[in-house]
Scaffold this motif. Structure first.
Motif, PDB file in Angstrom:
ATOM      1  N   THR A   8       0.846  -1.176   0.000  1.00 10.73           N
ATOM      2  CA  THR A   8       0.000   0.000   0.000  1.00 10.73           C
ATOM      3  C   THR A   8       0.884   1.228   0.000  1.00 10.73           C
ATOM      4  OG1 THR A   8      -1.657  -1.193   1.280  1.00 10.73           O
ATOM      5  CG2 THR A   8      -1.859   1.198   1.220  1.00 10.73           C
ATOM      6  N   PRO A   9       0.651   2.168  -0.911  1.00  9.33           N
ATOM      7  CA  PRO A   9       1.487   3.360  -0.937  1.00  9.33           C
ATOM      8  C   PRO A   9       1.428   4.117   0.381  1.00  9.33           C
ATOM      9  CG  PRO A   9       0.020   3.295  -2.849  1.00  9.33           C
ATOM     10  CD  PRO A   9      -0.378   2.195  -1.933  1.00  9.33           C
ATOM     11  N   PRO A  10       2.533   4.723   0.790  1.00  7.74           N
ATOM     12  CA  PRO A  10       2.511   5.505   2.030  1.00  7.74           C
ATOM     13  C   PRO A  10       1.438   6.585   1.945  1.00  7.74           C
ATOM     14  CG  PRO A  10       4.752   5.294   1.157  1.00  7.74           C
ATOM     15  CD  PRO A  10       3.819   4.732   0.138  1.00  7.74           C
ATOM     16  N   GLY A  11       0.745   6.806   3.047  1.00  6.86           N
ATOM     17  CA  GLY A  11      -0.301   7.822   3.087  1.00  6.86           C
ATOM     18  C   GLY A  11      -1.611   7.359   2.504  1.00  6.86           C
ATOM     19  N   SER A  12      -1.709   6.087   2.144  1.00  9.59           N
ATOM     20  CA  SER A  12      -2.946   5.561   1.580  1.00  9.59           C
ATOM     21  C   SER A  12      -3.617   4.662   2.593  1.00  9.59           C
ATOM     22  CB  SER A  12      -2.626   4.765   0.310  1.00  9.59           C
ATOM     23  OG  SER A  12      -3.793   4.131  -0.165  1.00  9.59           O
ATOM     24  N   ASP A  13      -4.942   4.622   2.563  1.00 10.58           N
ATOM     25  CA  ASP A  13      -5.672   3.765   3.501  1.00 10.58           C
ATOM     26  C   ASP A  13      -6.040   2.424   2.886  1.00 10.58           C
ATOM     27  OD1 ASP A  13      -7.752   4.291   1.781  1.00 10.58           O
ATOM     28  OD2 ASP A  13      -8.843   5.585   3.161  1.00 10.58           O
ATOM     29  N   GLY A  14      -5.557   2.157   1.668  1.00  4.48           N
ATOM     30  CA  GLY A  14      -5.865   0.892   1.008  1.00  4.48           C
ATOM     31  C   GLY A  14      -7.165   0.927   0.230  1.00  4.48           C
ATOM     32  N   ASP A  15      -7.913   2.041   0.331  1.00  7.51           N
ATOM     33  CA  ASP A  15      -9.178   2.173  -0.377  1.00  7.51           C
ATOM     34  C   ASP A  15      -9.088   3.274  -1.429  1.00  7.51           C
ATOM     35  OD1 ASP A  15     -11.832   1.555  -0.943  1.00  7.51           O
ATOM     36  OD2 ASP A  15     -12.621   2.940   0.553  1.00  7.51           O
ATOM     37  N   GLY A  16      -7.849   3.605  -1.809  1.00 11.39           N
ATOM     38  CA  GLY A  16      -7.659   4.626  -2.825  1.00 11.39           C
ATOM     39  C   GLY A  16      -7.667   6.034  -2.283  1.00 11.39           C
ATOM     40  N   HIS A  17      -7.765   6.193  -0.974  1.00  3.34           N
ATOM     41  CA  HIS A  17      -7.764   7.512  -0.372  1.00  3.34           C
ATOM     42  C   HIS A  17      -6.391   7.810   0.191  1.00  3.34           C
ATOM     43  CE1 HIS A  17     -11.964   6.143  -0.097  1.00  3.34           C
ATOM     44  NE2 HIS A  17     -12.218   7.381  -0.446  1.00  3.34           N
ATOM     45  N   SER A  18      -5.906   9.022  -0.047  1.00  7.80           N
ATOM     46  CA  SER A  18      -4.637   9.382   0.558  1.00  7.80           C
ATOM     47  C   SER A  18      -4.914  10.137   1.846  1.00  7.80           C
ATOM     48  CB  SER A  18      -3.791  10.206  -0.408  1.00  7.80           C
ATOM     49  OG  SER A  18      -4.573  11.175  -1.035  1.00  7.80           O
ATOM     50  N   GLY A  19      -3.913  10.274   2.640  1.00  6.77           N
ATOM     51  CA  GLY A  19      -4.072  10.938   3.925  1.00  6.77           C
ATOM     52  C   GLY A  19      -4.083   9.910   5.034  1.00  6.77           C
ATOM     53  N   SER A  20      -4.614  10.304   6.178  1.00  6.25           N
ATOM     54  CA  SER A  20      -4.609   9.408   7.327  1.00  6.25           C
ATOM     55  C   SER A  20      -5.650   8.308   7.164  1.00  6.25           C
ATOM     56  CB  SER A  20      -4.880  10.209   8.602  1.00  6.25           C
ATOM     57  OG  SER A  20      -6.145  10.821   8.507  1.00  6.25           O
ATOM     58  N   ALA A  21      -5.503   7.270   7.940  1.00  2.07           N
ATOM     59  CA  ALA A  21      -6.426   6.135   7.884  1.00  2.07           C
ATOM     60  C   ALA A  21      -7.836   6.600   8.227  1.00  2.07           C
ATOM     61  CB  ALA A  21      -5.980   5.051   8.848  1.00  2.07           C
ATOM     62  N   ASP A  23     -11.241   6.692  10.009  1.00  2.00           N
ATOM     63  CA  ASP A  23     -11.743   6.376  11.340  1.00  2.00           C
ATOM     64  C   ASP A  23     -12.674   5.166  11.244  1.00  2.00           C
ATOM     65  OD1 ASP A  23     -14.250   6.944  13.285  1.00  2.00           O
ATOM     66  OD2 ASP A  23     -12.376   7.633  14.228  1.00  2.00           O
ATOM     67  N   ALA A  24     -12.650   4.291  12.230  1.00  2.00           N
ATOM     68  CA  ALA A  24     -13.449   3.059  12.210  1.00  2.00           C
ATOM     69  C   ALA A  24     -14.944   3.358  12.057  1.00  2.00           C
ATOM     70  CB  ALA A  24     -13.200   2.238  13.467  1.00  2.00           C
ATOM     71  N   SER A  25     -15.440   4.416  12.693  1.00  3.47           N
ATOM     72  CA  SER A  25     -16.868   4.731  12.591  1.00  3.47           C
ATOM     73  C   SER A  25     -17.211   5.226  11.184  1.00  3.47           C
ATOM     74  CB  SER A  25     -17.283   5.760  13.639  1.00  3.47           C
ATOM     75  OG  SER A  25     -16.643   6.997  13.408  1.00  3.47           O
ATOM     76  N   VAL A  26     -16.298   5.963  10.564  1.00  4.55           N
ATOM     77  CA  VAL A  26     -16.512   6.428   9.193  1.00  4.55           C
ATOM     78  C   VAL A  26     -16.482   5.227   8.252  1.00  4.55           C
ATOM     79  CG1 VAL A  26     -15.561   7.822   7.316  1.00  4.55           C
ATOM     80  CG2 VAL A  26     -15.593   8.731   9.656  1.00  4.55           C
ATOM     81  N   GLN A  27     -15.515   4.324   8.459  1.00  6.11           N
ATOM     82  CA  GLN A  27     -15.428   3.128   7.617  1.00  6.11           C
ATOM     83  C   GLN A  27     -16.686   2.285   7.753  1.00  6.11           C
ATOM     84  OE1 GLN A  27     -12.887   2.318   5.348  1.00  6.11           O
ATOM     85  NE2 GLN A  27     -14.523   0.940   4.717  1.00  6.11           N
ATOM     86  N   SER A  28     -17.199   2.179   8.963  1.00 10.34           N
ATOM     87  CA  SER A  28     -18.421   1.412   9.198  1.00 10.34           C
ATOM     88  C   SER A  28     -19.602   2.038   8.459  1.00 10.34           C
ATOM     89  CB  SER A  28     -18.704   1.348  10.697  1.00 10.34           C
ATOM     90  OG  SER A  28     -19.926   0.701  10.945  1.00 10.34           O
ATOM     91  N   GLU A  29     -19.709   3.361   8.496  1.00  9.51           N
ATOM     92  CA  GLU A  29     -20.792   4.054   7.802  1.00  9.51           C
ATOM     93  C   GLU A  29     -20.639   3.921   6.290  1.00  9.51           C
ATOM     94  OE1 GLU A  29     -24.293   6.564   7.590  1.00  9.51           O
ATOM     95  OE2 GLU A  29     -23.496   5.039   8.913  1.00  9.51           O
TER      96      GLU A  29
END
Length: 123
Positions: A8-21, A23-29
């Protein structure tokens, strides 16, 4: 410091988004909303399949009675009707019209194919 998963590229969350990971509640939503979208997409596909089954029957009936594949007056009524439905559903009427025009073009293509096959059997 947050580390990326392997590959996974640095700064990526694995979902194609850059920046910080995310949040679990946002991912859940996001997951909940995407599951809803997936269910709606499945329903749309099934509804289109049912619609095309009905229009195929119309195509056979038109071919049997030597009616033209297209019916511009009905198509115009349907576009007007769908635009009104779109407005009441708070959907862009122009988008609804584009979608219906695409579907109508496909239906006419099917009707022309059915008419051609029927004429081939009449010969």
């Amino acid at each position: 410091m947050t580390t990326s998963a392997p590959g996974t590229p640095p700064g990526s969350d694995g979902d194609g988004h850059s920046g910080s990971a995310i949040d679990a509640s946002v991912q859940s939503e996001l997951t909940r909303l995407r599951e809803s979208i997936d269910n709606i997409d499945a329903a749309v596909v099934h509804m289109l399949a049912e619609r095309f089954k009905a229009t195929q029957q119309v195509g056979f009936l038109k071919a049997e009675h030597h009616l033209p594949p297209a019916d511009p007056a009905r198509e115009a009524r349907q576009i007007t009707r769908l635009r009104e439905l779109a407005k009441s559903a708070r959907l862009d009427p122009a988008f609804a019209e584009k979608l219906l025009n695409f579907i109508i073009a496909e239906v006419i293509r099917h009707h022309e194919t059915i008419a051609g096959e029927t004429r081939g059997h009449d010969a």
